[in-house]
Design a protein around this motif. Structure first.
Motif, PDB file in Angstrom:
ATOM      1  N   GLY A 255       0.794  -1.221   0.000  1.00 47.32           N
ATOM      2  CA  GLY A 255       0.000   0.000   0.000  1.00 47.32           C
ATOM      3  C   GLY A 255       0.825   1.270   0.000  1.00 47.32           C
ATOM      4  O   GLY A 255       0.338   2.338   0.397  1.00 47.32           O
ATOM      5  N   CYS A 256       2.076   1.188  -0.478  1.00 45.72           N
ATOM      6  CA  CYS A 256       2.945   2.376  -0.531  1.00 45.72           C
ATOM      7  C   CYS A 256       2.666   3.133  -1.829  1.00 45.72           C
ATOM      8  O   CYS A 256       3.475   3.125  -2.771  1.00 45.72           O
ATOM      9  N   GLY A 260       6.982   9.267  -0.525  1.00 42.59           N
ATOM     10  CA  GLY A 260       7.519   9.224   0.826  1.00 42.59           C
ATOM     11  C   GLY A 260       7.279   7.918   1.545  1.00 42.59           C
ATOM     12  O   GLY A 260       7.898   7.654   2.582  1.00 42.59           O
ATOM     13  N   MET A 261       6.401   7.067   1.007  1.00 37.07           N
ATOM     14  CA  MET A 261       6.162   5.767   1.622  1.00 37.07           C
ATOM     15  C   MET A 261       7.240   4.799   1.168  1.00 37.07           C
ATOM     16  O   MET A 261       7.660   4.808   0.003  1.00 37.07           O
ATOM     17  N   ILE A 262       7.687   3.934   2.083  1.00 37.78           N
ATOM     18  CA  ILE A 262       8.879   3.127   1.827  1.00 37.78           C
ATOM     19  C   ILE A 262       8.686   1.723   2.366  1.00 37.78           C
ATOM     20  O   ILE A 262       8.036   1.524   3.397  1.00 37.78           O
ATOM     21  N   LYS A 263       9.232   0.758   1.663  1.00 36.73           N
ATOM     22  CA  LYS A 263       9.172  -0.627   2.131  1.00 36.73           C
ATOM     23  C   LYS A 263      10.509  -1.321   1.876  1.00 36.73           C
ATOM     24  O   LYS A 263      11.283  -0.951   0.986  1.00 36.73           O
ATOM     25  N   MET A 274      11.320   3.307  -2.296  1.00 37.31           N
ATOM     26  CA  MET A 274      10.586   4.468  -1.817  1.00 37.31           C
ATOM     27  C   MET A 274       9.816   5.100  -2.969  1.00 37.31           C
ATOM     28  O   MET A 274      10.381   5.437  -4.010  1.00 37.31           O
ATOM     29  N   ASN A 275       8.514   5.240  -2.803  1.00 35.92           N
ATOM     30  CA  ASN A 275       7.676   5.905  -3.794  1.00 35.92           C
ATOM     31  C   ASN A 275       8.014   7.394  -3.791  1.00 35.92           C
ATOM     32  O   ASN A 275       7.968   8.049  -2.752  1.00 35.92           O
ATOM     33  N   ILE A 276       8.367   7.944  -4.974  1.00 41.27           N
ATOM     34  CA  ILE A 276       8.703   9.370  -5.062  1.00 41.27           C
ATOM     35  C   ILE A 276       7.753  10.127  -5.987  1.00 41.27           C
ATOM     36  O   ILE A 276       7.990  11.292  -6.318  1.00 41.27           O
ATOM     37  N   GLY A 277       6.660   9.463  -6.411  1.00 42.30           N
ATOM     38  CA  GLY A 277       5.646  10.175  -7.177  1.00 42.30           C
ATOM     39  C   GLY A 277       5.856  10.135  -8.675  1.00 42.30           C
ATOM     40  O   GLY A 277       6.515   9.248  -9.210  1.00 42.30           O
ATOM     41  N   ASP A 278       5.304  11.127  -9.364  1.00 42.72           N
ATOM     42  CA  ASP A 278       5.238  11.076 -10.829  1.00 42.72           C
ATOM     43  C   ASP A 278       6.405  11.742 -11.532  1.00 42.72           C
ATOM     44  O   ASP A 278       6.392  11.908 -12.743  1.00 42.72           O
ATOM     45  N   LYS A 279       7.460  12.126 -10.784  1.00 45.14           N
ATOM     46  CA  LYS A 279       8.654  12.724 -11.405  1.00 45.14           C
ATOM     47  C   LYS A 279       9.905  12.036 -10.856  1.00 45.14           C
ATOM     48  O   LYS A 279      10.015  11.792  -9.659  1.00 45.14           O
ATOM     49  N   PRO A 280      10.872  11.733 -11.727  1.00 49.35           N
ATOM     50  CA  PRO A 280      12.086  11.063 -11.257  1.00 49.35           C
ATOM     51  C   PRO A 280      12.991  11.993 -10.464  1.00 49.35           C
ATOM     52  O   PRO A 280      12.999  13.208 -10.674  1.00 49.35           O
ATOM     53  N   ILE A 281      13.741  11.425  -9.515  1.00 45.72           N
ATOM     54  CA  ILE A 281      14.768  12.135  -8.752  1.00 45.72           C
ATOM     55  C   ILE A 281      16.068  11.370  -8.954  1.00 45.72           C
ATOM     56  O   ILE A 281      16.127  10.168  -8.701  1.00 45.72           O
TER      57      ILE A 281
END
Length: 503
Positions: A255-256, A260-263, A274-281
């Motif tokens: 459910g991440c 910011g959610m991490i497993k 770690m989920n960082i959303g719709d843009k790469p870092i």
């Protein structure tokens, strides 16, 4: 007859599991079969592709037969897979040309080094998000082509061969029309996929000598990949409508879904994601960027760090050192150990992965005193798992500027209470453990169930009960212990540098 059941297939490093889920997303039954770990005198690690396929079909057939569920009630199938393991087969016949090169295998390190010496490492990292390494399939694919000589390379260039990861192998073999497809998560781990254009990077493919026509079509993770009768089990073909790399599937199953959610998945090796959303870092601290999944035409990105030896450290204690007869013994021994003992194990048996990326590093045991015994060595082996995870957590916090409050974990070693408490203590995070163990298979099944219209994503979140470990260690003790770990790792890295200098 109402189609209200979903099957999840988790094809992992050690074996293949088939899992049956009801219409609410609850796990009803599991069957599994191991496959051989083929290791030659050079230490190369391989898998038999046909054995993996046969086991996949057999686990599903056994699962359905033992469950009492009618085959006609199966609505869809999801697949999660060992990601970087790399295969080559004939597109017309479906026959493998070689055994699969397992993700752990470093036989292609010379190819990665060759490309690094040509000055392409940073260009590759910027495009794919991945550090140049033989860990990823690009170098493995190049090795498979080179090992077959000019004739094999020509056949690949003519579109007569398939180069792919295990998901694409299973989809090809299971579907009636031999669909050659992969999903965004698996494609993004090949080191050939451009994270910005969301397509195979032709320039990087050329660097490795890999024809784009030999690579699979990339699809959303919730796409319909084709249908299968599972070698005659289903009278009406069932759609394969969820495909994810195993770590990505575990992230989804946990459910991440928000930035910011991490497993952390503890398996033979481990993946922290770690989920960082719709843009790469782009990471500057030794972790890599890849795609979480594609859903409904949109993608999410992740930061990830991979460790070669976590659960495999326990196997080393049992099979090689003969210190234990089963993994269950480790918790009791760790609790018996002298807490003041300062032994550190750095499990660089096949080099160090993230965040150090040194393929020449070798393992070490340091800090031993006259009072160090079996219990202390076992404790140090467990501790090294938590230390490696902590390295990655700290790197991701630095890359994103986000404070991680909770670490969601899964995998067999999470049953070890000592390890989970130490993990919480040394990261200074809450460690959240679901009661379900098969998060990769669960994530693949959830993806397929949503795609098939059986599940609602919001309702799935309440399916799992969870237990939580909270940090109890004093800050000063934590930092002292972690500083000892960093010193032990530095000792390993320095020995590599000395060898290179002396050579």
């Amino acid at each position: 007859m109402e189609k209200r059941y979903i099957i999840g297939i988790d094809q992992s490093t050690q074996g293949t599991k088939a899992l049956l889920f009801d219409g609410e997303g609850h796990l009803l039954r599991r069957t599994d079969l191991p496959h051989r770990q083929i290791v030659n005198e050079k230490g190369w690690v391989s898998h038999d592709l046909n054995e993996i396929y046969r086991n996949t079909v057999q686990t599903v057939k056994t699962l359905v037969a033992e469950s009492g569920v009618a085959p006609e009630e199966i609505a869809g199938i999801g697949i999660s897979n060992q990601r970087e393991t790399t295969a080559i087969w004939d597109k017309a016949t479906g026959e493998p040309l070689e055994e699969a090169i397992v993700w752990q295998c470093g036989r292609a390190s010379g190819i990665a080094q060759e490309i690094a010496e040509q000055g392409h490492a940073e260009e590759i990292r910027e495009a794919t998000g991945l550090q140049l390494s033989a860990y990823f399939p690009a170098a493995k694919m190049a090795w498979l082509l080179r090992n077959g000589g000019e004739e094999r390379q020509k056949r690949a260039a003519d579109g007569k061969l398939c180069l792919g990861t295990i998901d694409s192998w299973l989809v090809y073999k299971l579907t009636g029309d031999h669909a050659f497809k992969t999903d965004f998560s698996n494609a993004s781990r090949t080191q050939l996929f451009n994270l910005k254009t969301l397509a195979w990077d032709e320039k990087i493919c050329e660097m490795f000598g890999i024809p784009v026509c030999a690579l699979a079509r990339v699809c959303d993770s919730d796409a319909v990949y084709g249908t299968t009768t599972m070698e005659g089990l289903f009278s009406e073909p069932v759609p394969i409508c969820g495909v994810l790399g195993d770590s990505h599937a575990a992230l989804f199953g946990q459910g991440c879904l928000k930035p910011g959610m991490i497993k952390a998945t503890y398996g033979t090796g481990s993946s922290l994601m770690m989920n960082i959303g719709d843009k790469p870092i782009q990471s500057s601290h030794g972790v890599v960027t890849s795609l979480a999944w594609g859903r409904g035409g949109k993608v999410d990105y992740v930061l990830e760090g991979n460790l070669n030896y976590t659960g495999a450290v326990i196997t080393w204690l049992k099979d090689d050192l003969k210190l234990i007869s089963s993994a269950k013994e480790t918790e009791g021994l760790a609790r018996e150990a002298n807490p003041a003992d300062r032994t550190y194990v750095v499990p660089a048996f096949t080099g160090l992965g993230a965040p150090y990326w040194d393929e020449k590093a070798t393992a070490s045991i340091s800090g031993i005193t006259r009072t160090t015994g079996k219990a202390e060595v076992v404790k140090a082996a467990l501790d090294c798992i938590a230390y490696q995870i902590t390295d990655l957590v700290r790197a991701m916090e630095q890359d994103t500027g986000m404070r991680i409050e909770e670490l969601r974990v899964d995998g067999g070693p999470t049953r070890n209470g000592y390890l989970m408490q130490f993990q919480s203590d040394i990261t200074n995070k809450c460690v959240n453990i679901p009661d379900a163990e098969e998060l990769s298979g669960i994530g693949a099944a959830y993806m397929a169930g949503i795609s098939a219209g059986v599940y609602d994503l919001e309702k799935l979140a309440g399916n799992m009960k969870r237990s939580v470990y909270e940090p109890k260690m004093d800050d000063e003790i934590r930092e002292k212990k972690y500083a000892g770990w960093k010193k032990a790792v530095d000792g390993v890295l320095c020995s590599v540098r000395r060898e290179v200098f002396c050579a």
